[in-house]
Design an enzyme around this catalytic site. Structure first.
Site, mmCIF file in Angstrom:
data_model
loop_
_atom_site.group_PDB
_atom_site.id
_atom_site.type_symbol
_atom_site.label_atom_id
_atom_site.label_comp_id
_atom_site.label_asym_id
_atom_site.label_seq_id
_atom_site.Cartn_x
_atom_site.Cartn_y
_atom_site.Cartn_z
ATOM 1 N N SER A 81 78.031 32.127 45.338
ATOM 2 C CA SER A 81 79.217 32.490 45.892
ATOM 3 C C SER A 81 79.139 31.711 47.435
ATOM 4 O O SER A 81 78.311 30.825 47.671
ATOM 5 C CB SER A 81 79.486 33.983 46.196
ATOM 6 N N VAL A 82 80.609 31.644 47.748
ATOM 7 C CA VAL A 82 81.048 31.100 48.964
ATOM 8 C C VAL A 82 80.207 31.806 49.800
ATOM 9 O O VAL A 82 79.885 31.110 51.049
ATOM 10 C CB VAL A 82 82.405 31.103 49.077
ATOM 11 N N LYS A 83 79.873 32.945 49.982
ATOM 12 C CA LYS A 83 79.276 33.710 50.960
ATOM 13 C C LYS A 83 77.776 33.081 51.355
ATOM 14 O O LYS A 83 77.231 33.575 52.417
ATOM 15 C CB LYS A 83 79.200 35.171 50.638
ATOM 16 N N ASP A 84 77.122 32.272 50.553
ATOM 17 C CA ASP A 84 75.910 31.760 50.874
ATOM 18 C C ASP A 84 76.035 31.063 52.399
ATOM 19 O O ASP A 84 75.118 30.813 52.993
ATOM 20 C CB ASP A 84 75.338 30.665 49.919
ATOM 21 N N ALA B 149 76.074 33.451 55.210
ATOM 22 C CA ALA B 149 74.794 33.857 55.224
ATOM 23 C C ALA B 149 73.707 32.964 56.016
ATOM 24 O O ALA B 149 73.010 33.300 56.953
ATOM 25 C CB ALA B 149 73.989 34.164 53.837
#
Length: 336
Positions: free
Chosen positions: A45-48, A51
């Site tokens: 996902s884009v959230k890596d 993070a």
């Protein structure tokens, strides 16, 4: 003898995701619609990106010590990214998530070694909201830091420094429009800021699901929610620190049905298995493309975010009984 061409760290696998021309959406818009394949990140996902930047920022400020713990409240994808980054750097993770999120996200977090804390879904004003619960847990845990993805601007910095320049290079230095939905606001604000720094004429559009308040905010100056959405990880009822000063030029409101239509078509026609937030993003990109064409930009190029993989929603979005229970259309092949 030449040196190996691979990455020197697993963390270097985050970012530099592919860009793909979406045929059906391009035909529907009358111009080029490009999708940034954020599902190609290690955590799918884009959230890596957020993070990694949040953890590195905490290290640089000295708040995250060796062997420490990262605590976060998340709809799932940021937690998965944090767990992977933490594993690579020797940290522990505690993830607080609403119990309404997909079973796949819960199972993934447990499989990655994160401590998972589930709480009832609640409005942000409720002290039991997953964000407030995660903050309290961080305060109570020795050696812990609170990632605070909604108001930690290291989140949007990830997109200013990586997503925006990647898009600019991949699209040959010409982007007429960019759009995506907002959860924390980091992706839309950071990518928008980064692209505006490269070309102030790029149109940045918010694509908002029903049930969120930002469409009315940017259209009429009032935070007001209407309707509801089953999309996970997007939709916001306040101006987070990441959204503050976001360069939003225009806005679209997209229904779950519209987003699901593109999820269906992209899988059936182009072989892309995506989550509903990606379908909503694509529907917004089509709307933005049509608007730019109507303004005379016949050869417009619009980019959006393909936020995560549909494999993360097999028990929900790709489940006939779940779709029927939500009153949503069922993929034709599921109903056979």
């Amino acid at each position: 003898m030449t040196a190996p061409q691979g990455k020197r760290s697993t963390l270097d696998l985050i970012g530099n995701t592919p860009l793909v021309l979406l045929k059906g959406p391009s035909e529907a818009a009358g111009c080029e619609i490009w999708g940034k394949c954020e599902f190609a990140n290690p955590g799918a996902s884009v959230k890596d990106r957020a993070a990694l930047w949040i953890v590195r920022d905490s290290e640089a400020r000295g708040t995250l010590k060796p062997g420490g713990t990262i605590v976060e409240g998340t709809a799932g994808n940021t937690g998965i990214g944090l767990a992977l980054v933490a594993n690579a750097l020797g940290y522990k993770t505690v993830i607080v998530m609403p119990e309404t999120q997909s079973r796949e996200k819960m199972d993934t977090l447990r499989a990655l070694g994160a401590e998972l804390v589930l709480v009832p879904a609640a409005p942000f004003s409720n002290p039991g909201h997953f964000v407030h619960t995660s903050r309290r847990l961080a305060e109570e845990t020795e050696g812990a830091v609170w990632a605070n993805q909604f108001d930690n601007i290291a989140n949007r910095k990830a997109h200013i420094e990586s997503t925006a320049p990647e898009l600019w290079e991949q699209m040959g230095g010409r982007i007429d429009g960019f759009t995506c939905a907002a959860g924390t606001g980091g992706t839309i604000a950071g990518t928008g800021m980064g692209l505006k720094a490269l070309d102030e004429k790029v149109t940045i559009a918010l694509t908002d699901p029903h049930g969120a308040a930002l469409y009315n905010y940017y259209a009429h100056g009032e935070l007001k929610a209407e309707g509801s959405s089953v999309a996970e990880g997007i939709g916001q009822g306040r101006i987070t620190a990441n959204l503050d000063s976001a360069p939003i030029d225009t806005q679209f409101r997209i229904s779950d049905e519209e987003g699901l239509e593109w999820v269906t078509r992209l899988l059936a026609e182009e072989g892309l298995c995506l989550g509903l937030s990606s379908g909503i993003n694509v529907a917004g990109a089509v709307a933005l493309g049509r608007k730019l064409v109507a303004q005379g930009k016949k050869d417009a190029r619009v980019a959006t975010i393909l936020a995560d993989t549909g494999f993360r929603y097999l028990s929900t979005l790709y489940n006939q009984a779940w779709l029927e229970a939500k009153g949503l259309p069922v993929f034709p092949w599921l109903a056979r």
